[in-house]
Design an enzyme around this catalytic site. Structure first.
Site, short mmCIF file in Angstrom:
data_model
loop_
_atom_site.label_atom_id
_atom_site.label_comp_id
_atom_site.label_asym_id
_atom_site.label_seq_id
_atom_site.Cartn_x
_atom_site.Cartn_y
_atom_site.Cartn_z
N HIS A 208 0.81 -1.22 0.00
CA HIS A 208 0.00 0.00 0.00
C HIS A 208 0.84 1.27 0.00
O HIS A 208 0.34 2.36 -0.26
CB HIS A 208 -1.00 -0.01 1.17
CG HIS A 208 -0.43 0.27 2.51
ND1 HIS A 208 -0.11 -0.72 3.41
CD2 HIS A 208 -0.14 1.43 3.14
CE1 HIS A 208 0.35 -0.20 4.53
NE2 HIS A 208 0.35 1.12 4.39
N ASP A 241 0.25 -7.65 1.31
CA ASP A 241 0.66 -6.27 1.57
C ASP A 241 2.19 -6.15 1.64
O ASP A 241 2.74 -5.47 2.50
CB ASP A 241 0.03 -5.71 2.84
CG ASP A 241 0.08 -4.18 2.88
OD1 ASP A 241 0.33 -3.57 1.83
OD2 ASP A 241 -0.12 -3.60 3.97
N SER A 323 4.66 2.69 7.65
CA SER A 323 4.34 1.52 6.82
C SER A 323 5.55 1.08 6.01
O SER A 323 6.20 1.88 5.34
CB SER A 323 3.21 1.86 5.85
OG SER A 323 1.99 2.00 6.52
#
Length: 480
Positions: A208, A241, A323
């Site tokens: 992402h 992910d 992230s």
């Protein structure tokens, strides 16, 4: 659980509180054991005022400060809806979890970054002013009273920090982490983190983080030294992910981070997270492993399919921008990839973007390493599967095989692993090996911790009777 959504505007800083006016206060009648008549502690550590106000103040508080907080609306999303496949097909995400307020769509460009810089600059100016006043007052006091001020040495000496300390681990790991800026064709972008995977210039991060730049977008990776490199996406796995990018004109002195063994991590082990929370590059935070094998279905709020993981839970502070960054153990080994956070129902200060509340989730590195190697080798992810469609409805009873697959497909793939094992629509899977399965997302996350060809034992219920069967997992290539 909510993955970090990049690009939401930073809220303006609140104005300074009004100066309280001292007013004489009548002494409160004292009760037993040092308490006032209302049973509250009169003075000392136990005294407290209203929420967020220290007690024991002699000043009459201004009722207008602080302003009342915005009402929070707790919300629990599910990251996905409809039916999914036990072979890796994931339900479509219902948006970021737990965010009840929607910030107006930001204009294309980097308005948020400019606002962050402005706020930080204002804070630094304020801090510098305070320091200057403090120095002046101390200097004047010395001249008038004749007191002596002893100042610390400015040389610092040759400090050496042991490898096992947080400072030692950070000093070794930081040079192998990068801040990633991803920009789509439309000019919209976000910030994330990654770490050096090998000497050939491959960087591991979250899907992402780079998804917007996959189709012709722009990617850059900046090291703590300030050196910035253009990069390209080698492969990305939406379901896991996980993504791998590669530096263009990579330097020859790259030092890959050492990978640990996430299967051997224990609850209570120390953790160190590195990332760029809210664009603040090279930030280090610490915590512990709070739980293992935590089933997490997460979405980035873009309407894309959900990701599923059997995550490491940590209380190390993780925020938007962390992230893709490494979660390290006390020896500096990578044990996970920071990927998602559980947020409150409101972003705080009226924003839609939440920060850390001590519930962060990381993809175990044993799984991420396998995925990264496949992406480097073929550019496509490979998922383990049982070949059956399971319900994603909230449940505590198990993962039920649906009566119909997605798009009218068979719920149990003919000739697939589940069919060979005798599983049928309506069966409720309650365990995979020794892991309790309480829902479809939990089953998917557990299956994806394995590799195709692994043999697992599945416990299921049919007609009120419990049965077990061995299943050899199949494989599926790609996210579609």
């Amino acid at each position: 659980m909510s993955t970090e959504n990049e690009g939401t505007a930073v809220p303006p800083a609140p104005s300074a509180p009004p100066v309280p006016v001292d007013a004489p206060a009548a002494p409160a009648p004292q009760g037993p054991y040092g308490q006032d008549a209302q049973g509250q502690a009169a003075h000392g550590e136990g005294a407290s005022g209203g929420a967020g106000h220290p007690g024991g103040s002699s000043s009459a508080p201004d009722p207008s400060w602080p302003p009342p907080p915005p009402p929070a609306t707790p919300s629990h999303g599910d990251g996905g809806a409809g039916s999914s496949y036990g072979d890796g097909g994931a339900g479509y995400g219902a948006g970021g979890w737990g965010s009840s307020y929607q910030q107006p769509a930001p204009k294309p460009g980097r308005g948020r970054s400019g606002l962050v810089v402005a706020i930080l600059a204002a804070a630094l100016v304020a801090g510098g002013l305070g320091g200057g006043l403090g120095y002046t007052l101390a200097k004047n006091n010395d001249e008038t009273s004749g007191s002596t001020t002893v100042s610390a040495s400015t040389s610092g000496g040759d400090l050496k920090r042991d490898p096992g300390t947080v400072a030692g681990v950070a000093a070794k790991a930081l040079p192998s982490t990068v801040t990633i800026e991803a920009e789509s064709n439309s000019g919209e972008g976000g910030t994330g983190t990654g770490f050096v995977f090998d000497k050939q210039g491959h960087i591991v991060t979250n899907n992402h983080v780079v998804a917007g730049a996959v189709d012709g977008g722009k990617l850059t990776a900046t090291f703590p030294s300030g050196k910035k490199y253009d990069a390209e996406v080698v492969g990305h796995a939406q379901g896991y992910d996980v993504a791998v990018i590669k530096l263009k004109n990579a330097p020859s002195d790259l030092k890959p981070l050492t990978l640990g063994d996430s299967d051997k991590v224990a609850v209570g082990d120390a953790t160190i997270a590195i990332g760029a929370p809210f664009g603040l590059s090279d930030t280090v935070t610490t915590g512990i492993i709070s739980a293992k094998n935590r089933p997490v279905a997460s979405s980035d709020g873009s309407g894309s399919q959900a990701s599923y993981m059997s995550a490491l839970q940590t209380d190390a502070s993780i925020n938007p921008g962390n992230s893709g960054g490494p979660l390290l153990d006390a020896q500096g080994n990578v044990i996970g990839i920071n990927s998602a956070i559980q947020s409150t129902g409101n972003g705080g200060f009226g924003t839609g973007q939440s920060g850390s509340i001590g519930l962060g989730f990381a993809i175990p590195i044993n799984q991420a390493e396998y995925v990264a190697q496949e992406l480097i080798k073929t550019g496509k992810p490979v998922y383990a599967k049982i070949g059956a469609s399971v319900s994603l409805d909230d449940s505590s009873d198990g993962a039920q095989i649906t009566d119909q697959g997605a798009g009218g497909a068979a719920p149990v793939e003919p000739g697939g692993p589940a069919a060979k094992a005798g599983l049928k629509p309506g069966d409720v899977i309650t365990k995979l090996d020794d892991r309790v399965i309480d829902s479809g997302p939990t089953l998917i996350g557990e299956i994806w911790t394995h590799k195709p060809g692994d043999k697992v034992t599945i416990t299921y219920e049919r007609g009120g009777k419990q049965q077990t069967v061995d299943v050899t997992l199949g494989s599926r290539t790609g996210d579609n």
